[in-house]
Scaffold this motif. Structure first.
Motif, mmCIF file in Angstrom:
data_model
loop_
_atom_site.group_PDB
_atom_site.id
_atom_site.type_symbol
_atom_site.label_atom_id
_atom_site.label_comp_id
_atom_site.label_asym_id
_atom_site.label_seq_id
_atom_site.Cartn_x
_atom_site.Cartn_y
_atom_site.Cartn_z
ATOM 1 N N UNK A 1 0.888 -1.270 -0.048
ATOM 2 C CA UNK A 1 -0.076 0.011 -0.038
ATOM 3 C C UNK A 1 0.872 1.223 -0.078
ATOM 4 N N UNK A 2 1.983 1.251 0.930
ATOM 5 C CA UNK A 2 2.875 2.303 0.834
ATOM 6 C C UNK A 2 4.177 1.913 0.262
ATOM 7 N N UNK A 3 3.947 1.596 -1.135
ATOM 8 C CA UNK A 3 4.690 1.334 -1.926
ATOM 9 C C UNK A 3 5.877 2.707 -2.229
ATOM 10 N N UNK A 4 7.081 2.174 -2.527
ATOM 11 C CA UNK A 4 8.022 3.319 -2.592
ATOM 12 C C UNK A 4 8.705 3.499 -4.139
ATOM 13 N N UNK A 5 8.822 4.496 -4.587
ATOM 14 C CA UNK A 5 9.593 4.677 -5.724
ATOM 15 C C UNK A 5 10.646 5.609 -5.512
ATOM 16 N N UNK A 6 11.939 5.282 -6.189
ATOM 17 C CA UNK A 6 13.303 6.271 -5.464
ATOM 18 C C UNK A 6 13.718 7.255 -6.572
ATOM 19 N N UNK A 7 14.310 8.123 -6.120
ATOM 20 C CA UNK A 7 14.858 8.967 -7.030
ATOM 21 C C UNK A 7 16.183 8.497 -7.716
ATOM 22 N N UNK A 8 15.821 7.617 -8.599
ATOM 23 C CA UNK A 8 16.742 6.799 -9.347
ATOM 24 C C UNK A 8 16.219 6.978 -10.905
ATOM 25 N N UNK A 9 17.029 6.341 -11.780
ATOM 26 C CA UNK A 9 16.247 6.499 -13.100
ATOM 27 C C UNK A 9 15.293 5.402 -13.322
ATOM 28 N N UNK A 10 14.158 5.427 -14.094
ATOM 29 C CA UNK A 10 12.951 4.772 -14.345
ATOM 30 C C UNK A 10 13.389 3.387 -14.416
ATOM 31 N N UNK A 11 14.224 3.126 -15.197
ATOM 32 C CA UNK A 11 14.690 1.592 -15.419
ATOM 33 C C UNK A 11 15.102 1.039 -14.290
ATOM 34 N N UNK B 1 6.289 12.151 -11.467
ATOM 35 C CA UNK B 1 5.254 11.525 -11.840
ATOM 36 C C UNK B 1 3.964 11.573 -10.821
ATOM 37 N N UNK B 2 2.885 11.440 -11.360
ATOM 38 C CA UNK B 2 1.677 11.455 -10.322
ATOM 39 C C UNK B 2 1.672 10.336 -9.450
ATOM 40 N N UNK B 3 0.769 10.275 -8.636
ATOM 41 C CA UNK B 3 0.483 9.204 -7.506
ATOM 42 C C UNK B 3 0.260 7.956 -8.242
ATOM 43 N N UNK B 4 -0.610 7.997 -9.095
ATOM 44 C CA UNK B 4 -1.435 6.870 -9.788
ATOM 45 C C UNK B 4 -0.233 6.391 -10.822
ATOM 46 N N UNK B 5 0.927 7.174 -11.520
ATOM 47 C CA UNK B 5 1.751 6.712 -12.279
ATOM 48 C C UNK B 5 2.718 5.926 -11.347
ATOM 49 N N UNK B 6 3.262 6.652 -10.372
ATOM 50 C CA UNK B 6 4.201 5.744 -9.526
ATOM 51 C C UNK B 6 3.553 4.538 -8.985
ATOM 52 N N UNK B 7 2.316 4.500 -8.920
ATOM 53 C CA UNK B 7 1.818 3.172 -8.410
ATOM 54 C C UNK B 7 2.024 2.212 -9.579
ATOM 55 N N UNK B 8 1.727 2.617 -11.021
ATOM 56 C CA UNK B 8 2.150 1.762 -11.717
ATOM 57 C C UNK B 8 3.371 1.508 -12.049
ATOM 58 N N UNK B 9 4.273 2.317 -11.552
ATOM 59 C CA UNK B 9 5.768 2.037 -11.550
ATOM 60 C C UNK B 9 6.074 0.899 -10.777
ATOM 61 N N UNK B 10 5.335 1.104 -9.711
ATOM 62 C CA UNK B 10 5.701 -0.123 -8.494
ATOM 63 C C UNK B 10 5.170 -1.594 -8.982
#
Ligand code: ADP
Length: 607
Positions: free
Chosen positions: A445-455, A504-513
């Protein structure tokens, strides 16, 4: 400082000396050097004065001056170089200090991360800011050794004055042993007084510093709020500025009060030090002057002895002060040692996880109960269930019913309190932990994306299989957005480190996760409220593509939105840590119970 305090400091230095012996050797060398240097000038000045009084030729006097100035200059240059090298080493120590702490944080049992005491320990260590603990201990040690050597050398230099001044009784009271003993007693008394008062004020200073560190934590928190635009949103919209201003004002008052106290104590400390120095100086100059008048020591001796005694008293004061700093360091050293030595409680098995081509894994919860460490409340109660790979399972239930905890147990973030969880009929505690973790791809639920490149975010590492990463992004519904990014997989997420980074928006970040979970290609895909941040269209897209996304894998799905679970063959209804209903949507809808109540309650919003 107690023996325990010193023990902690030595344990810390011991772990340092294993890898960086040169730092400790350099430190001792530097401290001794800086302590000795001023004495060269003191002794040479004494000799020069004697030479003048002896009526030596100008050439000889000039030689004295040249030797003195040259030696002092050379030593000053050498000291500057040593200090520079040492400081460079200290800076390096600062850099590397965080590494073992971070490694420990990443490897320690997960339950420690949610433990308040452990959390505070780490916070205290981090509060050192740019001045890491080891560097701080080394810096204080440098000063302690320096002052200690100064005291020792001063004593050695001054001893002849007492010895020479106490020759035959016939030379009067000034030259007697009694006079020397009296002067020595007076000097020791004054230094004892300085030591006592110094310790008293230093203790108060240490208490004030502790208070200040509390204020600093708050200050850091407020500064984080102010500099983080995400947090400012709530602050502005909810008009919380006044609340913030009030809190900030209170904290500022606290800081002012404490820093006033600190400067008061520092002032008293300096006053005591200066008074003792002045009094001792007076006594020693008077005594040495009298000895010189009586012809027992030379005039140059007066200069040398008096200057050395002054160095002695000043260094005693500084020694007390530095010892109090070391006391503060010892508390932090204890934190560091305790943190690094937190025992690994989780049982680490060694059985390799069966590599199955057909990805067939069965999971069984066998009378599992669980309460969080430090809590008496059972969050999961006598739970027994089985499921097979390839199934789509949904977990629904009210907030706090134990759904996320169920996932945490399955992923071994926590171990069960009672009962056991089996994968392919083997207790999961017996598996090699790292291999076992590879079975799961989880989007929390509290997924994290980090300040690294998308890949790197998608691949969760620096080696990125581009084709797989793009495929995962497309399957997670990020295809269109991804193909519009000029930087492609190299696009930095956020603007923390790269101005060209994309927010990225919250939804986009969720998709990345979600893409990260797909990329991992693990047999189990677990999603805890995976669509909470998605718009209805994207939500539909994720659900529609879900089968394609997870393929033959087992998917466990936690969601509040019952409509989104309809496609799962197997729905578990959680209530207060138990599964109270299980079946397909059609079956559960027909039954009386929580599922139907929740379904009806939600349906009215969709109608
Ligand atoms: P759900 O996912 O169904 O909303 P959770 O599994 O997150 O519920 O939480 C179940 C219960 O466990 C809640 O009452 C929650 O307060 C409690 N809980 C969750 N995490 C912790 C924790 N780290 N320490 C103590 N209690 C916790």
């Amino acid at each position: 400082m107690s023996r325990k305090d010193w023990k902690n400091i030595f344990v810390l230095l011991g772990s340092l000396s294993k890898k960086h012996k040169d730092v400790l050797v350099g430190l001792i060398g530097l401290s001794v050097f800086t302590a000795l240097r001023p004495f060269v000038a003191v002794i040479l000045t004494g000799l020069l004065v004697d030479a003048v009084y002896a009526g030596k030729a100008l050439e000889e006097l000039l030689r004295y001056v040249a030797v003195g100035a040259g030696a002092t200059l050379l030593m000053a240059v050498a000291e500057a170089v040593l200090v520079m090298l040492f400081n460079r080493k200290l800076e390096y120590m600062q850099e590397i200090q965080a590494r073992p702490l971070n490694e420990k944080s990443m490897k320690m049992d997960y339950e420690y991360l949610e433990n308040v005491e452990v959390h505070e320990m780490r916070q205290r260590l981090e509060r050192l800011g740019g001045w890491s603990l080891t560097a701080r201990v080394l810096s204080t040690l440098n000063k302690i050794v320096k002052e200690f050597v100064t005291v020792a050398v001063a004593v050695c230099v001054v001893v002849p004055m007492f010895v020479r001044g106490s020759h035959p009784v016939s030379q009067g009271f000034i030259g007697s042993w009694l006079m020397s003993a009296l002067l020595l007693a007076a000097v020791l008394l004054l230094v004892g007084f300085e030591f006592k008062f110094g310790s008293h004020f230093n203790k108060k200073l240490a208490d004030a510093r502790k208070q200040m560190s509390g204020h600093e934590t708050k200050n850091k928190y407020y500064l984080d709020i102010m500099s983080g635009y995400e947090k400012q949103k709530d602050l502005r919209i909810c008009k919380q500025q006044r609340l913030y201003e009030r809190e900030f004002e209170e904290m500022a008052q606290g800081i002012k009060k404490t820093s006033d106290k600190m400067s008061q104590y520092a002032c008293w400390n300096a006053f005591t030090q200066q008074s003792v120095s002045a009094l001792t100086g007076f006594l020693v100059y008077a005594f040495a002057g009298a000895l010189a008048c009586a012809g027992l020591i030379s005039i140059g001796g007066v200069v040398t002895y008096a200057a050395s005694i002054l160095r002695f008293t000043e260094s005693m004061g500084r020694l007390v002060y530095q010892l109090s700093w070391m006391g503060g360091n010892a508390i932090l050293a204890k934190d560091y040692i305790d943190y690094m030595e937190l025992p690994q409680r989780k049982h680490e098995g060694c059985i390799p996880v069966e590599k199955r081509r057909d990805d067939r894994f069965s999971v069984e919860f066998d009378h599992v109960s669980f309460k969080y460490p430090g809590s008496d409340v059972y969050v999961i109660r006598d739970l027994s269930l089985k499921f097979e790979i390839g199934e789509r399972m949904a977990i629904v239930g009210k907030n706090g019913s134990g759904k996320t905890t169920f996932i945490k147990l399955l992923c071994r973030l926590y171990d069960v309190t009672e009962g056991c969880i089996k994968v392919n009929d083997i207790d999961i505690r017996k598996y090699d932990y790292a291999e076992y973790c590879n079975l799961f791809a989880v989007v929390f639920q509290d997924f994290q994306v980090f300040a690294f490149p998308l890949g790197e975010n998608v691949a969760a590492g620096s080696s990125v299989d581009e084709e797989r990463a793009v495929d995962a992004l497309e399957r997670a519904g990020m295809g269109e957005r991804y193909h519009g990014l000029p930087g492609g997989l190299d696009t930095s997420i956020g603007k923390e480190f790269e101005e060209s980074g994309v927010t990225f928006s919250g939804g986009e970040k969720q998709k990345i996760a979600i893409a990260r979970a797909i990329y991992k290609n693990a047999p189990f895909v677990i999603m805890d409220e995976p669509t909470a941040a998605l718009d209805p269209e994207s939500e539909c897209e994720v659900y529609a593509g879900f089968d394609k996304m997870v393929g033959r894998k087992t998917a466990i799905y936690i969601s509040h939105r019952l409509a989104s679970c309809r496609f799962c063959q197997d729905i578990l209804v959680f209530d207060r840590g138990k599964v109270i209903q299980r079946g397909s949507h059609e079956e559960l809808e027909r039954q009386e119970g929580l599922y139907r109540d929740m379904w009806n309650a939600q349906a009215q919003y969709y109608a």
